[in-house]
Design an enzyme around this catalytic site. Structure first.
Site, PDB file in Angstrom:
ATOM      1  N   HIS A 137       0.878  -1.181   0.000  1.00 43.16           N
ATOM      2  CA  HIS A 137       0.000   0.000   0.000  1.00 43.16           C
ATOM      3  C   HIS A 137       0.915   1.231   0.000  1.00 43.16           C
ATOM      4  O   HIS A 137       2.045   1.162   0.507  1.00 43.16           O
ATOM      5  CB  HIS A 137      -0.815  -0.061   1.293  1.00 43.16           C
ATOM      6  CG  HIS A 137      -1.860   0.984   1.459  1.00 43.16           C
ATOM      7  ND1 HIS A 137      -1.583   2.260   1.876  1.00 43.16           N
ATOM      8  CD2 HIS A 137      -3.202   0.938   1.293  1.00 43.16           C
ATOM      9  CE1 HIS A 137      -2.712   2.960   1.959  1.00 43.16           C
ATOM     10  NE2 HIS A 137      -3.716   2.170   1.603  1.00 43.16           N
ATOM     11  N   ASP A 141       3.178  -4.692   8.145  1.00 44.32           N
ATOM     12  CA  ASP A 141       1.968  -3.876   8.050  1.00 44.32           C
ATOM     13  C   ASP A 141       0.786  -4.834   8.210  1.00 44.32           C
ATOM     14  O   ASP A 141       0.458  -5.604   7.307  1.00 44.32           O
ATOM     15  CB  ASP A 141       1.972  -3.178   6.677  1.00 44.32           C
ATOM     16  CG  ASP A 141       0.619  -2.554   6.319  1.00 44.32           C
ATOM     17  OD1 ASP A 141      -0.356  -2.765   7.056  1.00 44.32           O
ATOM     18  OD2 ASP A 141       0.562  -1.872   5.280  1.00 44.32           O
ATOM     19  N   CYS A 159      -5.032   2.539  -3.496  1.00 46.60           N
ATOM     20  CA  CYS A 159      -3.793   3.075  -2.912  1.00 46.60           C
ATOM     21  C   CYS A 159      -2.633   2.117  -3.131  1.00 46.60           C
ATOM     22  O   CYS A 159      -1.732   1.968  -2.267  1.00 46.60           O
ATOM     23  CB  CYS A 159      -3.947   3.384  -1.416  1.00 46.60           C
ATOM     24  SG  CYS A 159      -5.209   4.583  -1.061  1.00 46.60           S
ATOM     25  N   GLN A 176      -4.391  -5.302   7.155  1.00 42.72           N
ATOM     26  CA  GLN A 176      -5.408  -6.200   6.605  1.00 42.72           C
ATOM     27  C   GLN A 176      -5.430  -7.575   7.279  1.00 42.72           C
ATOM     28  O   GLN A 176      -6.355  -8.348   7.039  1.00 42.72           O
ATOM     29  CB  GLN A 176      -5.189  -6.382   5.089  1.00 42.72           C
ATOM     30  CG  GLN A 176      -5.369  -5.110   4.274  1.00 42.72           C
ATOM     31  CD  GLN A 176      -6.823  -4.625   4.214  1.00 42.72           C
ATOM     32  OE1 GLN A 176      -7.756  -5.359   4.486  1.00 42.72           O
ATOM     33  NE2 GLN A 176      -7.001  -3.357   3.846  1.00 42.72           N
TER      34      GLN A 176
END
Ligand code: C6P
Length: 404
Positions: A121, A198, A362, A201
């Protein structure tokens, strides 16, 4: 087994109509819906204990502080870091990554390398580009294959003793690929690099044990896991967070402040300058409780069923092509139909009450990799149903008839 009817009754918005049709909400990758208990937690806070935290001896301030810190305890028990103070409240994943990339500035040399992946992202690309601009370090990218899986053999070649940090997502928001983060972390550690995962999600869809994962940093956004917007956390290993300078200066992050010299508070306060987002931290705790009541393993199993059913039904539509066909996938289906622009399809299905995301999500580099302007993305949550998928399929068929 999840009691779907009961669960759906917990989410007021799922009873709403959009454009005169019952809402089908398939934009969970962008943000999840909120159960009533989470909405109530925000209202209750402002109605009964609104006060600043860590600052007053008065009763309300203590009640607010207790409720605020209770969420940190819940996150400790849910994500299993070694220490509670390794959880730093931030505005979410974007701010967490920016915090790490900014605070690393003086620890990164011009000969250092930063590895990210082709699946990132923009939040996990731009802060590292900015760090490279400040330091002269080099950004390297793990490429992907046509299925949207990382080419791990190239990762092996990119890793070297110059690698300072590897930053990858756990699950791709655009394609749903579940990345082999355990392997990525283990290999990075062998060359002495730190790893940031990250988790924007992954947090809503799977159980995560930070000590078992052994990453050095991990990021989370509450709004994708039933919580409010504008709140999330950064996890960092204590020893590493202690090596970093503070991110923001201000109230609550100091030990002593004078015009000559300021010393900084211990973790986590060193990184939590200013009045925090108290109400939303408290409601984040309620969201964690709600998720745990249902159970992440039940959620994962049911969402996998939705993914399998959705894939099977969507590919029956002539001209529909799924972008992202990794073997290990979360409940995200990104697709295009012939050469119809995703935006046109998104607009028509919206008129039928169905919310999907269209565009580049994004993740422009992913779209460039597949030479497409964007995709239509249906991202499922545990409160979705197979009947809703049938409605999406019918709506897409109607859109194709209108647009071809
Ligand atoms: N993806 C989507 O529709 P924030 O905005 O800070 O809560 O999260 C940013 C972010 C970072 N990494 C990943 C993998 C993400 O999916 C997101 C947010 C949303 O896919 C909004 S762009």
């Amino acid at each position: 087994m999840i009691d779907i009817a009961q669960v759906r009754a917990d989410f007021p918005i799922l009873q709403e109509k959009v454009n005169g049709k019952p809402l089908v909400y398939f934009d969970n990758g962008a943000t999840s819906q909120k159960p009533k208990v989470v909405i109530d937690a925000i209202v209750n806070y402002y109605t009964t204990i609104n006060s600043n935290v860590h600052r007053g001896v008065h009763t309300l301030s203590q009640l607010a502080t207790d409720a605020f810190e209770e969420t940190r305890r819940k996150l400790k028990s849910h994500f299993n870091p070694k220490h509670e103070h390794e959880i730093i409240f931030t505005r979410g994943t974007t701010e967490s990554i920016n915090l790490v990339a900014t605070c690393l500035t003086n620890l990164v040399k011009s000969t250092d390398e930063i590895i990210i992946s082709a699946l990132e992202h923009h939040s996990n690309i731009v802060p590292w580009q900015m760090l490279c601009e400040r330091t002269g370090a080099t950004l390297k990218v793990i490429p992907m294959n046509d299925a949207g899986e990382l080419k791990m053999e190239v990762y092996d070649e990119l890793l070297s003793e110059n690698t300072k940090i590897v930053a990858v997502n756990h699950i791709s928001n655009a394609l749903g690929t579940i990345n082999p983060v355990e392997e990525i972390i283990e290999k990075a550690h062998k060359v002495g690099a730190w790893v940031l995962i990250d988790g924007a999600q992954s947090c809503p869809h799977m159980a995560i044990d930070l000590q078992a994962l052994d990453c050095d940093f991990f990021t989370c956004s509450a709004h994708k896991m039933l919580g409010p917007t504008g709140i999330g956390f950064l996890y960092g290993k204590e020893t590493i967070l202690n090596q970093l300078p503070p991110y923001h200066g201000g109230g609550e992050m100091i030990k002593d402040c004078s015009f000559d010299k300021t010393t900084y508070a211990e973790l986590p306060h060193k990184f939590e300058a200013g009045t925090p987002n108290i109400a939303d931290v408290i409601a984040f705790g309620t969201a964690i409780d709600y998720l745990n009541q249902i159970g992440l393993s039940a959620i994962e199993a049911y969402e996998h069923e939705l993914l399998t059913y959705g894939t099977q039904e969507l590919i029956k539509i002539p001209g529909l092509k799924i972008i992202g066909t990794a073997k290990n996938k979360a409940s995200v289906i990104s697709f295009n139909i012939d050469n119809i622009h995703p935006f046109d399809i998104g607009t028509i299905v919206d008129k039928l009450g169905i919310a999907v995301r269209t565009g580049h999500h994004c993740t422009q580099p992913i779209m460039n990799r597949f030479s497409i302007p964007g995709t239509i993305r249906a991202s499922f949550a545990f409160y979705n149903t197979k009947e809703e998928i049938d409605r999406l399929v019918a709506a897409l068929q109607r859109a194709v008839t209108m647009l071809s």
